[in-house]
Scaffold this motif. Structure first.
Motif, PDB file in Angstrom:
ATOM      1  N   VAL A 137     -19.201  84.922  19.634  1.00  0.00           N
ATOM      2  CA  VAL A 137     -17.881  84.097  19.800  1.00  0.00           C
ATOM      3  C   VAL A 137     -18.125  82.739  20.561  1.00  0.00           C
ATOM      4  O   VAL A 137     -17.701  81.651  19.994  1.00  0.00           O
ATOM      5  N   LYS A 138     -19.326  82.430  21.326  1.00  0.00           N
ATOM      6  CA  LYS A 138     -19.750  81.386  21.741  1.00  0.00           C
ATOM      7  C   LYS A 138     -20.212  80.431  20.570  1.00  0.00           C
ATOM      8  O   LYS A 138     -20.019  79.156  20.373  1.00  0.00           O
ATOM      9  N   MET A 139     -20.679  80.872  19.494  1.00  0.00           N
ATOM     10  CA  MET A 139     -21.648  80.387  18.462  1.00  0.00           C
ATOM     11  C   MET A 139     -20.177  79.794  17.596  1.00  0.00           C
ATOM     12  O   MET A 139     -20.432  78.538  17.257  1.00  0.00           O
ATOM     13  N   ILE A 140     -19.188  80.475  17.549  1.00  0.00           N
ATOM     14  CA  ILE A 140     -18.016  80.095  16.370  1.00  0.00           C
ATOM     15  C   ILE A 140     -17.352  78.959  17.400  1.00  0.00           C
ATOM     16  O   ILE A 140     -16.978  77.917  16.701  1.00  0.00           O
ATOM     17  N   GLN A 141     -17.015  79.231  18.586  1.00  0.00           N
ATOM     18  CA  GLN A 141     -16.628  78.096  19.429  1.00  0.00           C
ATOM     19  C   GLN A 141     -17.262  76.812  19.456  1.00  0.00           C
ATOM     20  O   GLN A 141     -16.560  75.831  19.338  1.00  0.00           O
ATOM     21  N   GLU A 142     -18.621  76.894  19.547  1.00  0.00           N
ATOM     22  CA  GLU A 142     -19.509  75.650  19.275  1.00  0.00           C
ATOM     23  C   GLU A 142     -19.184  75.061  17.771  1.00  0.00           C
ATOM     24  O   GLU A 142     -19.233  73.756  17.854  1.00  0.00           O
ATOM     25  N   ALA A 143     -19.224  75.621  16.862  1.00  0.00           N
ATOM     26  CA  ALA A 143     -18.941  75.154  15.591  1.00  0.00           C
ATOM     27  C   ALA A 143     -17.687  74.526  15.432  1.00  0.00           C
ATOM     28  O   ALA A 143     -17.501  73.470  14.646  1.00  0.00           O
ATOM     29  N   GLY A 144     -16.729  75.000  16.042  1.00  0.00           N
ATOM     30  CA  GLY A 144     -15.374  74.658  15.899  1.00  0.00           C
ATOM     31  C   GLY A 144     -14.617  75.383  14.472  1.00  0.00           C
ATOM     32  O   GLY A 144     -15.438  75.991  13.973  1.00  0.00           O
ATOM     33  N   VAL A 145     -13.377  75.056  14.622  1.00  0.00           N
ATOM     34  CA  VAL A 145     -12.591  75.962  13.739  1.00  0.00           C
ATOM     35  C   VAL A 145     -11.936  74.853  12.886  1.00  0.00           C
ATOM     36  O   VAL A 145     -11.236  73.950  13.197  1.00  0.00           O
ATOM     37  N   VAL A 146     -11.636  75.151  11.619  1.00  0.00           N
ATOM     38  CA  VAL A 146     -10.786  74.190  10.772  1.00  0.00           C
ATOM     39  C   VAL A 146      -9.968  74.958   9.717  1.00  0.00           C
ATOM     40  O   VAL A 146     -10.393  75.954   9.322  1.00  0.00           O
ATOM     41  N   GLU A 147      -8.582  74.379   9.790  1.00  0.00           N
ATOM     42  CA  GLU A 147      -7.793  75.070   8.695  1.00  0.00           C
ATOM     43  C   GLU A 147      -7.847  74.791   7.453  1.00  0.00           C
ATOM     44  O   GLU A 147      -8.263  73.347   7.168  1.00  0.00           O
ATOM     45  N   GLN A 148      -7.704  75.713   6.360  1.00  0.00           N
ATOM     46  CA  GLN A 148      -7.961  75.340   5.184  1.00  0.00           C
ATOM     47  C   GLN A 148      -6.384  75.464   4.253  1.00  0.00           C
ATOM     48  O   GLN A 148      -5.661  75.906   4.822  1.00  0.00           O
ATOM     49  N   ASN A 149      -6.540  74.769   3.046  1.00  0.00           N
ATOM     50  CA  ASN A 149      -5.368  74.441   2.415  1.00  0.00           C
ATOM     51  C   ASN A 149      -4.712  75.730   1.504  1.00  0.00           C
ATOM     52  O   ASN A 149      -4.189  75.543   0.786  1.00  0.00           O
ATOM     53  N   VAL A 150      -5.302  76.849   1.769  1.00  0.00           N
ATOM     54  CA  VAL A 150      -4.754  78.115   1.130  1.00  0.00           C
ATOM     55  C   VAL A 150      -4.173  79.095   2.287  1.00  0.00           C
ATOM     56  O   VAL A 150      -4.812  79.355   3.201  1.00  0.00           O
ATOM     57  N   LEU A 151      -3.048  79.727   1.917  1.00  0.00           N
ATOM     58  CA  LEU A 151      -2.574  80.892   2.815  1.00  0.00           C
ATOM     59  C   LEU A 151      -3.545  81.985   2.688  1.00  0.00           C
ATOM     60  O   LEU A 151      -3.935  82.519   1.819  1.00  0.00           O
ATOM     61  N   ALA A 173     -16.265  74.684  11.380  1.00  0.00           N
ATOM     62  CA  ALA A 173     -16.200  73.267  11.313  1.00  0.00           C
ATOM     63  C   ALA A 173     -17.379  72.505  10.781  1.00  0.00           C
ATOM     64  O   ALA A 173     -17.734  71.618  10.362  1.00  0.00           O
ATOM     65  N   LYS A 174     -18.457  73.166  11.417  1.00  0.00           N
ATOM     66  CA  LYS A 174     -20.090  72.863  11.072  1.00  0.00           C
ATOM     67  C   LYS A 174     -21.044  73.868  11.103  1.00  0.00           C
ATOM     68  O   LYS A 174     -20.553  74.983  11.775  1.00  0.00           O
ATOM     69  N   ALA A 175     -22.043  73.933  10.808  1.00  0.00           N
ATOM     70  CA  ALA A 175     -23.008  74.866  10.974  1.00  0.00           C
ATOM     71  C   ALA A 175     -23.814  74.805  12.147  1.00  0.00           C
ATOM     72  O   ALA A 175     -23.876  73.892  12.780  1.00  0.00           O
ATOM     73  N   VAL A 176     -23.956  76.047  12.790  1.00  0.00           N
ATOM     74  CA  VAL A 176     -24.723  76.337  13.926  1.00  0.00           C
ATOM     75  C   VAL A 176     -25.711  77.349  13.802  1.00  0.00           C
ATOM     76  O   VAL A 176     -25.562  78.408  12.708  1.00  0.00           O
ATOM     77  N   THR A 177     -26.645  77.500  14.700  1.00  0.00           N
ATOM     78  CA  THR A 177     -28.103  78.577  14.585  1.00  0.00           C
ATOM     79  C   THR A 177     -27.941  79.432  15.591  1.00  0.00           C
ATOM     80  O   THR A 177     -27.747  78.669  16.674  1.00  0.00           O
ATOM     81  N   TYR A 178     -28.396  80.439  15.598  1.00  0.00           N
ATOM     82  CA  TYR A 178     -28.616  81.163  16.559  1.00  0.00           C
ATOM     83  C   TYR A 178     -29.969  82.211  16.220  1.00  0.00           C
ATOM     84  O   TYR A 178     -30.029  82.761  15.206  1.00  0.00           O
ATOM     85  N   THR A 179     -30.782  82.255  17.235  1.00  0.00           N
ATOM     86  CA  THR A 179     -32.110  83.022  16.971  1.00  0.00           C
ATOM     87  C   THR A 179     -32.206  84.091  17.873  1.00  0.00           C
ATOM     88  O   THR A 179     -31.975  83.746  19.245  1.00  0.00           O
ATOM     89  N   GLY A 180     -32.709  85.331  17.662  1.00  0.00           N
ATOM     90  CA  GLY A 180     -33.139  86.315  18.407  1.00  0.00           C
ATOM     91  C   GLY A 180     -33.989  87.652  17.813  1.00  0.00           C
ATOM     92  O   GLY A 180     -34.407  87.448  16.820  1.00  0.00           O
ATOM     93  N   ILE A 181     -33.910  88.580  18.152  1.00  0.00           N
ATOM     94  CA  ILE A 181     -34.376  89.918  17.636  1.00  0.00           C
ATOM     95  C   ILE A 181     -33.321  90.895  17.033  1.00  0.00           C
ATOM     96  O   ILE A 181     -32.160  90.940  17.780  1.00  0.00           O
TER      97      ILE A 181
END
Length: 272
Positions: A110-124, A7-15
């Motif tokens: 997984v937590k990064m994606i959950q933070e971003a949220g998920v949206v359905e799109q209009n294509v099967l 649903a939105k952009a999220v960022t993660y930094t590490g090595i």
């Protein structure tokens, strides 16, 4: 069965696990039909490589994708999280050749994606249904996929270490099962391999904070599961077979590796 994106952009930094380099990834929404695409924003022109089986160029210790100047490695943990959380389309901006290792598992992604949220799109969404058994075998190792109404992975790990031995895992891969039983399982490493790996330019970012490390007798890292090794092997299969798309089939593997996993992915694509 509609396609989905974040649903939105999220960022993660590490090595990076193998590179040891500092790296930042930004996962961004993408239009239907995009798939998972990595963009090397540290390189001129921000070249891109799609997460598809045909772009695999190396599978030693990790899965590498390459398209022209765009090269990314150790993508399997992130791809497994996208697969399990049913993200079909996403742009992954990355400023180095390898995503962060995080804690050695898929859980931070997984937590990064959950933070971003998920949206359905209009294509099967397209589904890859396995209609004929396919197998990749090398000596005493193999991976096969059979027709099955769902996505299931059965894995037998055989390791000579006295604390590991034979481990068996059998899971119907759903989002809940992945998050609870598979995503937290971390990469396994051995002290006696460290110097050899580093001589090959691998595991330069590995530590007790991002891998389960064994000496000759015991685990130096507290385990999250008694059978963490086989669970992580299943995680790797999910990430590697995500290069095919969404699959209906039953994977059975013994001592499989990234090389066998990605070979099977390419075999499935050839049969589609």
């Amino acid at each position: 069965m509609h396609q989905r994106t974040v649903a939105k952009a999220v960022t993660y930094t590490g090595i990076g696990l193998h590179s040891g380099q500092d790296v930042t990834i930004i996962i961004k929404p993408a239009p239907p039909g995009t798939g998972i695409v990595f963009s090397r924003i540290d390189l001129p022109g921000k070249p891109q490589v799609a997460a598809i089986a045909g772009n695999v160029t190396n599978a030693m210790r990790a899965t590498t994708l390459e398209n022209g100047l765009a090269k990314v490695l150790t993508v399997e943990h992130l791809l497994a999280a996208f697969y399990a959380l049913e993200i079909d389309n996403c742009l992954v901006e990355i400023n180095a050749a390898e995503p962060p290792v995080a804690d050695g598992s898929s859980l931070p992604f997984v937590k990064m994606i959950q933070e971003a949220g998920v949206v359905e799109q209009n294509v099967l969404r397209k589904l890859v249904t396995i209609e004929k058994t396919q197998i990749i075998r090398v000596n005493d190792k193999f991976i096969t996929i059979l027709p099955y109404d769902g996505f299931r992975i059965t894995f037998t790990s055989i390791n000579p270490h006295p604390m590991l031995g034979v481990q068996f895992g059998d899971y119907e891969i759903t989002q809940d099962v992945f998050i609870r039983e598979i995503a937290p399982a971390r990469t396994i490493g051995f002290m006696h391999e460290v110097e050899a790996l580093k001589a090959q330019g691998l595991a330069l970012g590995g530590s007790l904070e991002n891998a389960v490390v064994y000496d000759n007798e015991k685990a130096l890292t507290p385990l999250r599961f008694e059978d963490e090794l086989v669970r992580h092997k299943i995680l790797d299969i999910i990430g590697d077979l995500a290069l095919v798309g969404r699959i209906k089939g039953h994977v059975i593997a013994v001592k499989s590796s990234h090389a066998l996993n990605t070979a099977l992915a390419k075999e499935i694509v050839e049969h589609i």
